[in-house]
Design an enzyme around this catalytic site. Structure first.
Site, PDB file in Angstrom:
ATOM      1  N   ASP A  24       0.852  -1.191   0.000  1.00 43.30           N
ATOM      2  CA  ASP A  24       0.000   0.000   0.000  1.00 43.30           C
ATOM      3  C   ASP A  24       0.890   1.244   0.000  1.00 43.30           C
ATOM      4  O   ASP A  24       1.671   1.452   0.923  1.00 43.30           O
ATOM      5  CB  ASP A  24      -0.889  -0.027   1.253  1.00 43.30           C
ATOM      6  CG  ASP A  24      -1.944   1.058   1.236  1.00 43.30           C
ATOM      7  OD1 ASP A  24      -2.073   1.753   0.209  1.00 43.30           O
ATOM      8  OD2 ASP A  24      -2.637   1.203   2.257  1.00 43.30           O
ATOM      9  N   ASP A 118      -3.021   2.361  -5.920  1.00 39.28           N
ATOM     10  CA  ASP A 118      -1.907   2.366  -4.967  1.00 39.28           C
ATOM     11  C   ASP A 118      -1.860   1.165  -4.037  1.00 39.28           C
ATOM     12  O   ASP A 118      -1.137   1.175  -3.051  1.00 39.28           O
ATOM     13  CB  ASP A 118      -1.937   3.655  -4.145  1.00 39.28           C
ATOM     14  CG  ASP A 118      -3.032   3.649  -3.097  1.00 39.28           C
ATOM     15  OD1 ASP A 118      -4.139   3.214  -3.425  1.00 39.28           O
ATOM     16  OD2 ASP A 118      -2.761   4.075  -1.967  1.00 39.28           O
ATOM     17  N   GLU A 119      -2.607   0.146  -4.346  1.00 37.58           N
ATOM     18  CA  GLU A 119      -2.706  -0.990  -3.433  1.00 37.58           C
ATOM     19  C   GLU A 119      -2.817  -2.285  -4.218  1.00 37.58           C
ATOM     20  O   GLU A 119      -3.551  -2.339  -5.196  1.00 37.58           O
ATOM     21  CB  GLU A 119      -4.036  -0.868  -2.687  1.00 37.58           C
ATOM     22  CG  GLU A 119      -3.985  -0.611  -1.228  1.00 37.58           C
ATOM     23  CD  GLU A 119      -5.395  -0.588  -0.677  1.00 37.58           C
ATOM     24  OE1 GLU A 119      -5.856  -1.644  -0.226  1.00 37.58           O
ATOM     25  OE2 GLU A 119      -6.039   0.466  -0.737  1.00 37.58           O
TER      26      GLU A 119
HETATM   27 MG   LIG Z   1      -2.470   3.931   0.151  1.00 44.39          MG
END
Ligand SMILES: [Mg+2]
Length: 370
Positions: A24, A118-119
């Protein structure tokens, strides 16, 4: 009851031996903006619209100290942090970085399940570098991300997705945390139900009414009880409360819908104005269809009025929508009957569902480890 008792604390060998990493990026959009504009470094930054009805898409850690967080109305954010600097999002930049980090992941495993830009979950049980330690892989990935993007990522490592995601949050930002099979069941005991995968505000409320506040409370309920109150999700909660989550990391995670929506700076009152606004949303959705080769049959229009009343209209065609103009015509056909309106239109959204890939992709070369 007998089965449940035997099941208590029981984790299959296969489930225990998986190696899952959740990566993350830290305050992703805001960190990118701080990276690219030195003047923003060390300052409270919100990515999102400063306009009256804007919403914070991401907040820097400096802004978070003031209680600013994503999905917060910009007005409230500004009130909490008067020095907050608003920056317009640059999704093309975020997307490019996202692809960059996925390339890093792909050097280790083909089993990558992105959750957003983003993950992502990675299954590294079998990995392309033959590295036995998932922690070592996660460290390498974090170092590579930092070297290549000048951004930091946090990593969670565990034997399932639920715990890996929980772990990545544990040492944020720029941290790493491992939840071993021995730690898992203990860790979920004190965990508030809201932190369980799939438990949203509505489910949390329902659980509260049933006297379930933590993992331990959840574990005290029988499978039958959970099934009775939560239907299909019941067994998931039953096992999750024991630190068990057998969901595979899905490299080919299929989206159920693709959509876009917009809240307007000023309410819209005419069909013409709404149609123009809809066109932008159609462009976004169609852009995704073109880029991904995915086509849909069902178009749903969402309209939220100034008084927050919301309606949806949807239509399913016999066949997939194959051109942009078809999509737009369908959208307009759903929109037009709504006018004239008594209240101004505050938000419009469209989403396309009943999705299918236009051309079938070749099967994945790698199968999921059992
Ligand atoms: Mg994040």
């Amino acid at each position: 009851m007998g089965t449940e008792e035997r099941a208590e604390g029981f984790v299959t060998e296969a489930a225990r031996s998986r190696k899952i990493i959740h990566i993350d990026m830290d305050a992703f959009y805001a960190s990118v903006e701080q990276r690219d504009n030195p003047e923003l470094r060390g300052k409270p930054v919100a990515v999102g619209g400063a306009r009256e009805r804007g919403v914070v898409a991401a907040a820097s850690y400096e802004a978070r100290k003031f209680g600013v967080h994503s999905a917060m109305a910009s007005l409230i954010a500004k009130r909490k942090c008067p020095e907050l600097i608003f920056v317009n999002p640059r999704f093309d930049v975020y997307k490019a970085i996202s692809l960059q980090i996925r390339e890093v992941f792909a050097e280790y495993t083909p089993i990558i399940e992105p959750l957003s830009l983003d993950e992502a979950y990675l299954d590294v049980t079998e990995n392309l570098k033959g590295i036995i330690s998932a922690t070592k892989i996660a460290e390498e990935i974090r170092a590579r991300i930092r070297a290549e993007t000048e951004l930091t990522a946090s990593a969670g490592i565990s034997y399932n997705k639920f715990l890996a995601k929980l772990a990545s949050d544990h040492r944020k930002p720029d941290g790493l945390f491992v939840v071993t099979p021995e730690m898992g069941p203990k860790l979920v005991e004190t965990l508030p139900v809201r932190k369980f995968h799939g438990v949203g505000p509505a489910t949390a409320k329902k659980m509260a009414r049933l006297g379930i506040a933590t993992g331990l409370d959840l574990r005290a309920r029988t499978l039958a009880f959970l099934q009775q109150h939560f239907a299909k999700a019941g067994p998931y909660y039953y096992w999750a409360a024991r630190g068990v989550d057998e969901r595979p990391v899905r490299a080919d995670r299929i989206r159920k819908s693709v959509g876009a929506e917009n809240t307007f700076a000023a309410d819209l009152f005419t069909y013409e104005a709404a149609r123009d606004a809809l066109r932008e949303l159609i462009d976004k959705v169609w852009g995704y269809c073109e880029g991904s080769g995915i086509r849909g049959r069902t178009l749903t229009l969402k309209v939220k009025f100034a008084n927050f009343q919301q309606i949806t209209r949807s239509r399913t065609g016999q066949v997939q929508i194959t051109t942009r103009s078809e999509l737009e015509q369908l959208g307009n056909a759903l929109l037009e009957p709504i006018f004239p309106v008594a209240k101004g239109v505050r938000l419009l959204g469209v989403s396309l569902s009943s999705l299918a890939v236009e051309e079938t992709e070749p099967e994945h070369e790698f199968s999921l480890p059992i």
